[in-house]
Design an enzyme around this catalytic site. Structure first.
Site, PDB file in Angstrom:
ATOM      1  N   PRO A  12      35.381  18.482 -29.543  1.00 23.05           N
ATOM      2  CA  PRO A  12      35.654  19.408 -28.447  1.00 23.05           C
ATOM      3  C   PRO A  12      35.992  18.733 -27.119  1.00 23.05           C
ATOM      4  O   PRO A  12      35.431  17.687 -26.783  1.00 23.05           O
ATOM      5  CB  PRO A  12      34.357  20.216 -28.326  1.00 23.05           C
ATOM      6  CG  PRO A  12      33.330  19.417 -29.029  1.00 23.05           C
ATOM      7  CD  PRO A  12      34.046  18.655 -30.094  1.00 23.05           C
ATOM      8  N   ASN A  13      36.903  19.354 -26.425  1.00 20.96           N
ATOM      9  CA  ASN A  13      37.359  18.962 -25.080  1.00 20.96           C
ATOM     10  C   ASN A  13      38.259  17.727 -25.063  1.00 20.96           C
ATOM     11  O   ASN A  13      38.810  17.387 -24.024  1.00 20.96           O
ATOM     12  CB  ASN A  13      36.167  18.755 -24.121  1.00 20.96           C
ATOM     13  CG  ASN A  13      35.362  20.024 -23.952  1.00 20.96           C
ATOM     14  OD1 ASN A  13      35.929  21.053 -23.604  1.00 20.96           O
ATOM     15  ND2 ASN A  13      34.071  19.975 -24.224  1.00 20.96           N
ATOM     16  N   ARG A  20      41.025  15.338 -18.041  1.00 19.73           N
ATOM     17  CA  ARG A  20      39.577  15.555 -18.039  1.00 19.73           C
ATOM     18  C   ARG A  20      38.868  14.297 -17.545  1.00 19.73           C
ATOM     19  O   ARG A  20      38.905  13.267 -18.211  1.00 19.73           O
ATOM     20  CB  ARG A  20      39.123  15.850 -19.468  1.00 19.73           C
ATOM     21  CG  ARG A  20      37.632  15.942 -19.629  1.00 19.73           C
ATOM     22  CD  ARG A  20      37.216  15.818 -21.088  1.00 19.73           C
ATOM     23  NE  ARG A  20      35.781  15.977 -21.213  1.00 19.73           N
ATOM     24  CZ  ARG A  20      35.087  15.634 -22.279  1.00 19.73           C
ATOM     25  NH1 ARG A  20      35.698  15.100 -23.336  1.00 19.73           N
ATOM     26  NH2 ARG A  20      33.787  15.804 -22.315  1.00 19.73           N
ATOM     27  N   TYR A  25      37.269   9.054 -18.982  1.00 20.33           N
ATOM     28  CA  TYR A  25      37.948   9.113 -20.273  1.00 20.33           C
ATOM     29  C   TYR A  25      39.369   8.547 -20.272  1.00 20.33           C
ATOM     30  O   TYR A  25      40.026   8.522 -21.308  1.00 20.33           O
ATOM     31  CB  TYR A  25      37.957  10.563 -20.781  1.00 20.33           C
ATOM     32  CG  TYR A  25      36.554  11.089 -21.033  1.00 20.33           C
ATOM     33  CD1 TYR A  25      35.747  10.507 -22.001  1.00 20.33           C
ATOM     34  CD2 TYR A  25      36.031  12.143 -20.288  1.00 20.33           C
ATOM     35  CE1 TYR A  25      34.450  10.967 -22.234  1.00 20.33           C
ATOM     36  CE2 TYR A  25      34.740  12.613 -20.503  1.00 20.33           C
ATOM     37  CZ  TYR A  25      33.958  12.016 -21.474  1.00 20.33           C
ATOM     38  OH  TYR A  25      32.683  12.478 -21.695  1.00 20.33           O
ATOM     39  N   ASN A  77      35.655  10.936 -33.438  1.00 21.75           N
ATOM     40  CA  ASN A  77      35.006  11.057 -32.140  1.00 21.75           C
ATOM     41  C   ASN A  77      34.499  12.493 -32.075  1.00 21.75           C
ATOM     42  O   ASN A  77      35.256  13.412 -31.750  1.00 21.75           O
ATOM     43  CB  ASN A  77      35.963  10.776 -30.990  1.00 21.75           C
ATOM     44  CG  ASN A  77      35.249  10.865 -29.645  1.00 21.75           C
ATOM     45  OD1 ASN A  77      34.114  11.330 -29.568  1.00 21.75           O
ATOM     46  ND2 ASN A  77      35.921  10.429 -28.590  1.00 21.75           N
ATOM     47  N   ALA A  80      30.906  16.016 -27.854  1.00 21.72           N
ATOM     48  CA  ALA A  80      29.528  16.481 -27.596  1.00 21.72           C
ATOM     49  C   ALA A  80      28.764  16.779 -28.884  1.00 21.72           C
ATOM     50  O   ALA A  80      27.525  16.711 -28.910  1.00 21.72           O
ATOM     51  CB  ALA A  80      29.563  17.705 -26.696  1.00 21.72           C
ATOM     52  N   HIS A  83      25.921  14.508 -30.389  1.00 21.87           N
ATOM     53  CA  HIS A  83      24.523  14.534 -29.963  1.00 21.87           C
ATOM     54  C   HIS A  83      23.771  15.767 -30.458  1.00 21.87           C
ATOM     55  O   HIS A  83      22.590  15.909 -30.177  1.00 21.87           O
ATOM     56  CB  HIS A  83      24.462  14.494 -28.423  1.00 21.87           C
ATOM     57  CG  HIS A  83      25.457  13.545 -27.824  1.00 21.87           C
ATOM     58  ND1 HIS A  83      25.429  12.191 -28.071  1.00 21.87           N
ATOM     59  CD2 HIS A  83      26.559  13.751 -27.033  1.00 21.87           C
ATOM     60  CE1 HIS A  83      26.444  11.612 -27.434  1.00 21.87           C
ATOM     61  NE2 HIS A  83      27.141  12.537 -26.809  1.00 21.87           N
ATOM     62  N   ASP A  90      25.842  16.082 -42.056  1.00 20.86           N
ATOM     63  CA  ASP A  90      25.738  16.456 -43.476  1.00 20.86           C
ATOM     64  C   ASP A  90      27.108  16.408 -44.153  1.00 20.86           C
ATOM     65  O   ASP A  90      27.228  15.939 -45.290  1.00 20.86           O
ATOM     66  CB  ASP A  90      25.163  17.871 -43.616  1.00 20.86           C
ATOM     67  CG  ASP A  90      23.657  17.919 -43.372  1.00 20.86           C
ATOM     68  OD1 ASP A  90      23.020  16.857 -43.274  1.00 20.86           O
ATOM     69  OD2 ASP A  90      23.125  19.048 -43.281  1.00 20.86           O
ATOM     70  N   GLU A 101      32.752   5.783 -36.172  1.00 19.64           N
ATOM     71  CA  GLU A 101      32.505   6.678 -35.021  1.00 19.64           C
ATOM     72  C   GLU A 101      33.059   5.989 -33.773  1.00 19.64           C
ATOM     73  O   GLU A 101      32.780   4.816 -33.537  1.00 19.64           O
ATOM     74  CB  GLU A 101      30.988   6.880 -34.903  1.00 19.64           C
ATOM     75  CG  GLU A 101      30.539   7.688 -33.713  1.00 19.64           C
ATOM     76  CD  GLU A 101      28.999   7.768 -33.660  1.00 19.64           C
ATOM     77  OE1 GLU A 101      28.317   7.317 -34.609  1.00 19.64           O
ATOM     78  OE2 GLU A 101      28.500   8.258 -32.635  1.00 19.64           O
ATOM     79  N   HIS A 103      33.752   6.419 -29.500  1.00 20.21           N
ATOM     80  CA  HIS A 103      33.608   7.105 -28.215  1.00 20.21           C
ATOM     81  C   HIS A 103      34.430   6.367 -27.177  1.00 20.21           C
ATOM     82  O   HIS A 103      34.358   5.128 -27.097  1.00 20.21           O
ATOM     83  CB  HIS A 103      32.139   7.159 -27.774  1.00 20.21           C
ATOM     84  CG  HIS A 103      31.285   7.870 -28.759  1.00 20.21           C
ATOM     85  ND1 HIS A 103      31.290   9.240 -28.863  1.00 20.21           N
ATOM     86  CD2 HIS A 103      30.466   7.406 -29.725  1.00 20.21           C
ATOM     87  CE1 HIS A 103      30.485   9.588 -29.847  1.00 20.21           C
ATOM     88  NE2 HIS A 103      29.974   8.497 -30.394  1.00 20.21           N
ATOM     89  N   SER A 105      34.015   6.537 -23.901  1.00 19.86           N
ATOM     90  CA  SER A 105      33.101   5.999 -22.885  1.00 19.86           C
ATOM     91  C   SER A 105      31.948   5.278 -23.570  1.00 19.86           C
ATOM     92  O   SER A 105      31.691   5.474 -24.764  1.00 19.86           O
ATOM     93  CB  SER A 105      32.551   7.146 -22.025  1.00 19.86           C
ATOM     94  OG  SER A 105      31.760   8.023 -22.818  1.00 19.86           O
ATOM     95  N   ARG A 110      25.371   6.139 -20.028  1.00 19.09           N
ATOM     96  CA  ARG A 110      25.446   7.473 -19.421  1.00 19.09           C
ATOM     97  C   ARG A 110      24.104   8.211 -19.577  1.00 19.09           C
ATOM     98  O   ARG A 110      23.077   7.592 -19.788  1.00 19.09           O
ATOM     99  CB  ARG A 110      26.628   8.224 -20.043  1.00 19.09           C
ATOM    100  CG  ARG A 110      27.949   7.487 -19.814  1.00 19.09           C
ATOM    101  CD  ARG A 110      29.128   8.243 -20.395  1.00 19.09           C
ATOM    102  NE  ARG A 110      29.306   9.520 -19.722  1.00 19.09           N
ATOM    103  CZ  ARG A 110      30.072  10.505 -20.199  1.00 19.09           C
ATOM    104  NH1 ARG A 110      30.740  10.332 -21.338  1.00 19.09           N
ATOM    105  NH2 ARG A 110      30.190  11.628 -19.528  1.00 19.09           N
ATOM    106  N   ARG A 114      23.073  11.479 -24.188  1.00 13.53           N
ATOM    107  CA  ARG A 114      24.222  10.918 -24.929  1.00 13.53           C
ATOM    108  C   ARG A 114      23.832   9.665 -25.725  1.00 13.53           C
ATOM    109  O   ARG A 114      24.655   9.083 -26.428  1.00 13.53           O
ATOM    110  CB  ARG A 114      25.360  10.561 -23.969  1.00 13.53           C
ATOM    111  CG  ARG A 114      25.930  11.755 -23.249  1.00 13.53           C
ATOM    112  CD  ARG A 114      27.166  11.380 -22.437  1.00 13.53           C
ATOM    113  NE  ARG A 114      27.377  12.345 -21.374  1.00 13.53           N
ATOM    114  CZ  ARG A 114      28.037  13.503 -21.514  1.00 13.53           C
ATOM    115  NH1 ARG A 114      28.590  13.822 -22.666  1.00 13.53           N
ATOM    116  NH2 ARG A 114      28.170  14.325 -20.496  1.00 13.53           N
TER     117      ARG A 114
HETATM  118  C1  DQA Z   1      32.571  11.164 -25.911  1.00  9.83           C
HETATM  119  C2  DQA Z   1      31.160  11.034 -25.326  1.00  9.83           C
HETATM  120  C3  DQA Z   1      30.383  12.327 -25.493  1.00  9.83           C
HETATM  121  O1  DQA Z   1      29.059  12.192 -24.966  1.00  9.83           O
HETATM  122  C4  DQA Z   1      31.080  13.454 -24.755  1.00  9.83           C
HETATM  123  O2  DQA Z   1      30.401  14.669 -24.975  1.00  9.83           O
HETATM  124  C5  DQA Z   1      32.523  13.569 -25.095  1.00  9.83           C
HETATM  125  C6  DQA Z   1      33.316  12.360 -25.329  1.00  9.83           C
HETATM  126  C7  DQA Z   1      33.448   9.922 -25.628  1.00  9.83           C
HETATM  127  O3  DQA Z   1      34.478   9.794 -26.267  1.00  9.83           O
HETATM  128  O4  DQA Z   1      33.113   9.104 -24.753  1.00  9.83           O
HETATM  129  O5  DQA Z   1      33.086  14.663 -25.066  1.00  9.83           O
HETATM  130  O6  DQA Z   1      32.465  11.306 -27.313  1.00  9.83           O
END
Ligand code: DQA
Length: 145
Positions: A12-13, A20, A25, A77, A80, A83, A90, A101, A103, A105, A110, A114
């Site tokens: 998401p996002n 953003r 990011y 990735n 959110a 977490h 699963d 995985e 990320h 950031s 942070r 997170r």
């Molecule tokens: C993220 C880190 C997450 O904590 C955050 O909610 C994101 C992006 C990252 O790519 O740094 O949306 O996964």
């Protein structure tokens, strides 16, 4: 060098990348990142599909589909959902290929919420804090191993 099929999943996002919180990011858009990955995969004769969703269930559906379509690895990735989502953990546990995985950031630098990742309980590798380079490094590692 192996040949494989990788699914890249963005949570998401991440569709808002570029605008953003660019100080966290980066300025690249999701399309920029995906285009780089498509190119890197093609140069190495790897198949690749990239998907983004703001919906937990859609990410789970994509992971389940990857069990059946010959996908050999997933780069995810979960944003959110990293977490919060036992359901994504699963689904990944039911996938037999490699999982990395990513990320953008450094989540460990942070807020405390997170610092914990459900997905890390399954991931074969975790990359955080390298920005969009993290996706490229993940794909390079899969291609080389
Ligand atoms: C993220 C880190 C997450 O904590 C955050 O909610 C994101 C992006 C990252 O790519 O740094 O949306 O996964």
């Amino acid at each position: 060098m192996s040949h494989g099929k990788v699914l890249v999943l963005h949570g998401p996002n991440l569709n808002l990348l570029g605008t953003r919180q660019p100080e966290i990011y980066g300025h690249e858009t999701l399309e920029d990142i995906n285009n780089g990955l498509y190119e890197q995969a093609a140069l190495n004769d790897w198949e690749i599909a990239c998907h983004q969703s703001n919906h937990e269930g859609a990410l789970i559906d994509a992971i389940q589909a990857a069990r059946l379509d010959g996908t050999t690895a997933i780069i995810i990735n979960p944003a959110a959902y990293t977490h919060t989502s036992v359901a994504i953990l699963d689904a990944l546990n039911a996938f037999e290929g490699r999982v990395i995985e990513v990320h953008l950031s450094n989540v460990h630098k942070r807020e405390a919420f997170r610092h914990h990742s459900y997905v890390s309980l399954r991931a074969d590798g975790v990359i955080a804090g390298l920005g969009s380079q993290g996706y490229r490094a993940a794909l390079a590692a899969l291609i080389r191993s």
